[in-house]
Design an enzyme around this catalytic site. Structure first.
Site, PDB file in Angstrom:
ATOM      1  N   SER A  25       0.820  -1.212   0.000  1.00 14.72           N
ATOM      2  CA  SER A  25       0.000   0.000   0.000  1.00 14.72           C
ATOM      3  C   SER A  25       0.852   1.259   0.000  1.00 14.72           C
ATOM      4  O   SER A  25       1.762   1.396   0.810  1.00 14.72           O
ATOM      5  CB  SER A  25      -0.895   0.026   1.242  1.00 14.72           C
ATOM      6  OG  SER A  25      -1.701  -1.116   1.282  1.00 14.72           O
ATOM      7  N   HIS A  56      -8.189  -2.310  -9.747  1.00  9.71           N
ATOM      8  CA  HIS A  56      -7.086  -3.239  -9.527  1.00  9.71           C
ATOM      9  C   HIS A  56      -5.961  -2.907 -10.486  1.00  9.71           C
ATOM     10  O   HIS A  56      -6.037  -3.200 -11.669  1.00  9.71           O
ATOM     11  CB  HIS A  56      -7.602  -4.663  -9.775  1.00  9.71           C
ATOM     12  CG  HIS A  56      -6.644  -5.741  -9.395  1.00  9.71           C
ATOM     13  ND1 HIS A  56      -6.496  -6.193  -8.118  1.00  9.71           N
ATOM     14  CD2 HIS A  56      -5.778  -6.461 -10.140  1.00  9.71           C
ATOM     15  CE1 HIS A  56      -5.594  -7.146  -8.083  1.00  9.71           C
ATOM     16  NE2 HIS A  56      -5.132  -7.332  -9.293  1.00  9.71           N
ATOM     17  N   HIS A  78      -3.933 -10.954  -2.930  1.00  7.21           N
ATOM     18  CA  HIS A  78      -4.143 -11.320  -1.526  1.00  7.21           C
ATOM     19  C   HIS A  78      -5.014 -12.569  -1.444  1.00  7.21           C
ATOM     20  O   HIS A  78      -5.935 -12.741  -2.246  1.00  7.21           O
ATOM     21  CB  HIS A  78      -4.855 -10.190  -0.760  1.00  7.21           C
ATOM     22  CG  HIS A  78      -4.055  -8.938  -0.615  1.00  7.21           C
ATOM     23  ND1 HIS A  78      -4.164  -7.889  -1.506  1.00  7.21           N
ATOM     24  CD2 HIS A  78      -3.138  -8.563   0.303  1.00  7.21           C
ATOM     25  CE1 HIS A  78      -3.345  -6.917  -1.127  1.00  7.21           C
ATOM     26  NE2 HIS A  78      -2.705  -7.298  -0.040  1.00  7.21           N
ATOM     27  N   TYR A  80      -7.246 -13.132   0.750  1.00  7.52           N
ATOM     28  CA  TYR A  80      -8.633 -12.777   1.088  1.00  7.52           C
ATOM     29  C   TYR A  80      -9.451 -12.351  -0.124  1.00  7.52           C
ATOM     30  O   TYR A  80     -10.676 -12.266  -0.065  1.00  7.52           O
ATOM     31  CB  TYR A  80      -8.694 -11.688   2.182  1.00  7.52           C
ATOM     32  CG  TYR A  80      -8.077 -10.353   1.804  1.00  7.52           C
ATOM     33  CD1 TYR A  80      -8.705  -9.488   0.922  1.00  7.52           C
ATOM     34  CD2 TYR A  80      -6.858  -9.961   2.345  1.00  7.52           C
ATOM     35  CE1 TYR A  80      -8.141  -8.270   0.577  1.00  7.52           C
ATOM     36  CE2 TYR A  80      -6.282  -8.756   2.015  1.00  7.52           C
ATOM     37  CZ  TYR A  80      -6.928  -7.912   1.115  1.00  7.52           C
ATOM     38  OH  TYR A  80      -6.358  -6.720   0.775  1.00  7.52           O
ATOM     39  N   GLU A  81      -8.775 -12.075  -1.239  1.00  6.56           N
ATOM     40  CA  GLU A  81      -9.517 -11.702  -2.442  1.00  6.56           C
ATOM     41  C   GLU A  81     -10.098 -12.917  -3.153  1.00  6.56           C
ATOM     42  O   GLU A  81     -10.867 -12.762  -4.110  1.00  6.56           O
ATOM     43  CB  GLU A  81      -8.594 -10.937  -3.404  1.00  6.56           C
ATOM     44  CG  GLU A  81      -8.242  -9.543  -2.903  1.00  6.56           C
ATOM     45  CD  GLU A  81      -7.180  -8.857  -3.747  1.00  6.56           C
ATOM     46  OE1 GLU A  81      -7.523  -7.905  -4.451  1.00  6.56           O
ATOM     47  OE2 GLU A  81      -6.017  -9.291  -3.699  1.00  6.56           O
ATOM     48  N   ALA A 108       1.633  -3.122   4.611  1.00  2.00           N
ATOM     49  CA  ALA A 108       1.111  -2.267   5.684  1.00  2.00           C
ATOM     50  C   ALA A 108       0.618  -3.199   6.771  1.00  2.00           C
ATOM     51  O   ALA A 108       0.100  -4.283   6.479  1.00  2.00           O
ATOM     52  CB  ALA A 108      -0.035  -1.407   5.162  1.00  2.00           C
ATOM     53  N   MET A 206      -2.174  -9.032   6.487  1.00  7.58           N
ATOM     54  CA  MET A 206      -2.880 -10.055   5.694  1.00  7.58           C
ATOM     55  C   MET A 206      -2.108 -10.474   4.441  1.00  7.58           C
ATOM     56  O   MET A 206      -2.719 -10.920   3.462  1.00  7.58           O
ATOM     57  CB  MET A 206      -4.262  -9.530   5.295  1.00  7.58           C
ATOM     58  CG  MET A 206      -5.116  -9.045   6.460  1.00  7.58           C
ATOM     59  SD  MET A 206      -6.619  -8.232   5.892  1.00  7.58           S
ATOM     60  CE  MET A 206      -7.234  -7.516   7.420  1.00  7.58           C
ATOM     61  N   SER A 207      -0.807 -10.296   4.457  1.00 11.59           N
ATOM     62  CA  SER A 207      -0.033 -10.652   3.249  1.00 11.59           C
ATOM     63  C   SER A 207       1.346 -11.154   3.635  1.00 11.59           C
ATOM     64  O   SER A 207       1.562 -11.604   4.758  1.00 11.59           O
ATOM     65  CB  SER A 207       0.092  -9.415   2.353  1.00 11.59           C
ATOM     66  OG  SER A 207       0.920  -8.438   2.968  1.00 11.59           O
ATOM     67  N   ASN A 230      -1.475   1.633  11.747  1.00 14.57           N
ATOM     68  CA  ASN A 230      -2.552   1.871  12.727  1.00 14.57           C
ATOM     69  C   ASN A 230      -2.338   0.978  13.931  1.00 14.57           C
ATOM     70  O   ASN A 230      -1.668  -0.052  13.837  1.00 14.57           O
ATOM     71  CB  ASN A 230      -3.907   1.515  12.092  1.00 14.57           C
ATOM     72  CG  ASN A 230      -3.945   0.070  11.618  1.00 14.57           C
ATOM     73  OD1 ASN A 230      -3.360  -0.266  10.574  1.00 14.57           O
ATOM     74  ND2 ASN A 230      -4.581  -0.791  12.384  1.00 14.57           N
ATOM     75  N   HIS A 242      -9.992   0.990   6.587  1.00 11.19           N
ATOM     76  CA  HIS A 242      -9.005   0.915   5.507  1.00 11.19           C
ATOM     77  C   HIS A 242      -8.496   2.302   5.114  1.00 11.19           C
ATOM     78  O   HIS A 242      -7.344   2.457   4.723  1.00 11.19           O
ATOM     79  CB  HIS A 242      -9.645   0.199   4.304  1.00 11.19           C
ATOM     80  CG  HIS A 242      -8.698  -0.076   3.184  1.00 11.19           C
ATOM     81  ND1 HIS A 242      -7.498  -0.747   3.381  1.00 11.19           N
ATOM     82  CD2 HIS A 242      -8.746   0.219   1.866  1.00 11.19           C
ATOM     83  CE1 HIS A 242      -6.861  -0.833   2.219  1.00 11.19           C
ATOM     84  NE2 HIS A 242      -7.589  -0.262   1.281  1.00 11.19           N
TER      85      HIS A 242
HETATM   86  N1  HPA Z   1      -4.761  -5.758  10.900  1.00 11.34           N
HETATM   87  C1  HPA Z   1      -4.543  -6.537   9.823  1.00 11.34           C
HETATM   88  N2  HPA Z   1      -4.023  -6.088   8.695  1.00 11.34           N
HETATM   89  C2  HPA Z   1      -3.701  -4.782   8.630  1.00 11.34           C
HETATM   90  C3  HPA Z   1      -3.910  -3.915   9.710  1.00 11.34           C
HETATM   91  C4  HPA Z   1      -4.461  -4.428  10.909  1.00 11.34           C
HETATM   92  O1  HPA Z   1      -4.662  -3.722  11.919  1.00 11.34           O
HETATM   93  N3  HPA Z   1      -3.474  -2.678   9.312  1.00 11.34           N
HETATM   94  C5  HPA Z   1      -3.030  -2.810   8.037  1.00 11.34           C
HETATM   95  N4  HPA Z   1      -3.157  -4.081   7.612  1.00 11.34           N
END
Ligand code: HPA
Length: 268
Positions: A25, A56, A78, A80-81, A108, A206-207, A230, A242
């Site tokens: 990201s 995309h 990903h 999850y996609e 990220a 998640m990656s 975050n 997001h």
């Molecule tokens: N959790 C999972 N994946 C993320 C997060 C999070 O807080 N922030 C950015 N990707």
């Protein structure tokens, strides 16, 4: 794989990338800036792409960055996609076949370690695969690696030294930590983040883990860099979204890009 490589080589000809970069990201601009040529994923035979995913931007971007021949993934697949693990990691094997020796994986992530702050960059020193699956499940292709690959040093220690030196030169306070990957797409619950911390995680995302497992299997050296965007669930009282992830990633992108450039200059 043969059709994939034959097609890519009609573009690359004698351009042999030595370094691969997966741009997470906020880092897409690096590819825009140094692009010599690019191939959209959807044009490449056998290359994964899902039809109809909004906005995309997925392409392989080739160029000289800081004097190094690199191939960049502008946009990653990903789990999850809805991609299979095989699809998520197919580009890693393509990079291997193209001659890539070192892979820089960026992402990220959410902060689990309470001493970290949003906007910090973290060098991934190790990971916890909490995705509930493994990209190497299935018949082993011994051309790439062994059935039961060692995972005791996925993130190369001598490369971490180079990253740290680059951080010092740029006056960036780099964090070190363990990245835990979940499947997503839902963010974690506070209880899950407490568990992650108890298990030794410093950040959660998640990656990255699938790509790192497959790259490690086929002998590519790995650097993992995470932008802490975050506080993970329950670490602060704020809810997650997001937009916040994208906003922080965007704020940090110049620092992150400078770090990558300095690393590229210093990798042997
Ligand atoms: N959790 C999972 N994946 C993320 C997060 C999070 O807080 N922030 C950015 N990707």
């Amino acid at each position: 794989m043969r059709y994939t490589l034959d097609y890519i080589k009609t573009y690359t000809e004698d351009f042999e990338p030595e370094i691969g970069i997966i741009l997470g990201s906020g880092l897409g601009e690096l590819a825009d800036k140094y692009q010599e040529f690019a191939i959209p994923y959807k044009q490449i035979p056998k290359f994964p792409h899902l039809a109809g995913v909004e906005g995309h931007k997925g392409q392989l971007v080739f160029g000289n960055v800081a004097g190094r021949k690199v191939v960049m993934m502008q946009g990653r697949m990903h789990y999850y996609e809805g991609y299979s693990m095989e699809q998520v990691t197919y580009p890693i094997r393509v990079m291997k076949e193209l001659g890539v020796k070192t892979l820089i994986i960026t992402n990220a992530s959410g902060i689990v370690n309470k001493s970290f702050r949003p906007g910090d960059l973290m060098v991934i020193t190790d990971h916890i695969n909490f995705m509930g699956t493994n990209p190497l499940i299935g018949r082993n292709n011994s051309k790439y690696g062994t059935r039961f690959p060692d995972m005791s040093e996925v993130y190369d220690k001598s490369l971490i030294k180079i990253v740290d030196a680059a951080g010092r030169l740029l006056n960036i306070n780099l964090r070190h930590g363990v990245y835990m990957a979940t499947s997503g797409p839902s963010y974690e619950t506070p209880a899950e983040i407490k568990m992650a911390r108890t298990m030794g995680a410093d950040a959660v995302g998640m990656s990255t883990v699938p790509e790192a497992i497959v790259a490690n299997h086929c002998g590519i050296k790995i650097i993992g860099l995470s932008c802490l965007t975050n506080y993970a669930a329950g670490v602060s009282s704020k809810k997650l979204n997001h937009e916040e992830v994208l906003r922080t990633a965007n704020e940090v992108k110049d620092k992150f890009t400078a770090l990558i450039m300095m690393i590229l200059q210093n990798i042997k």
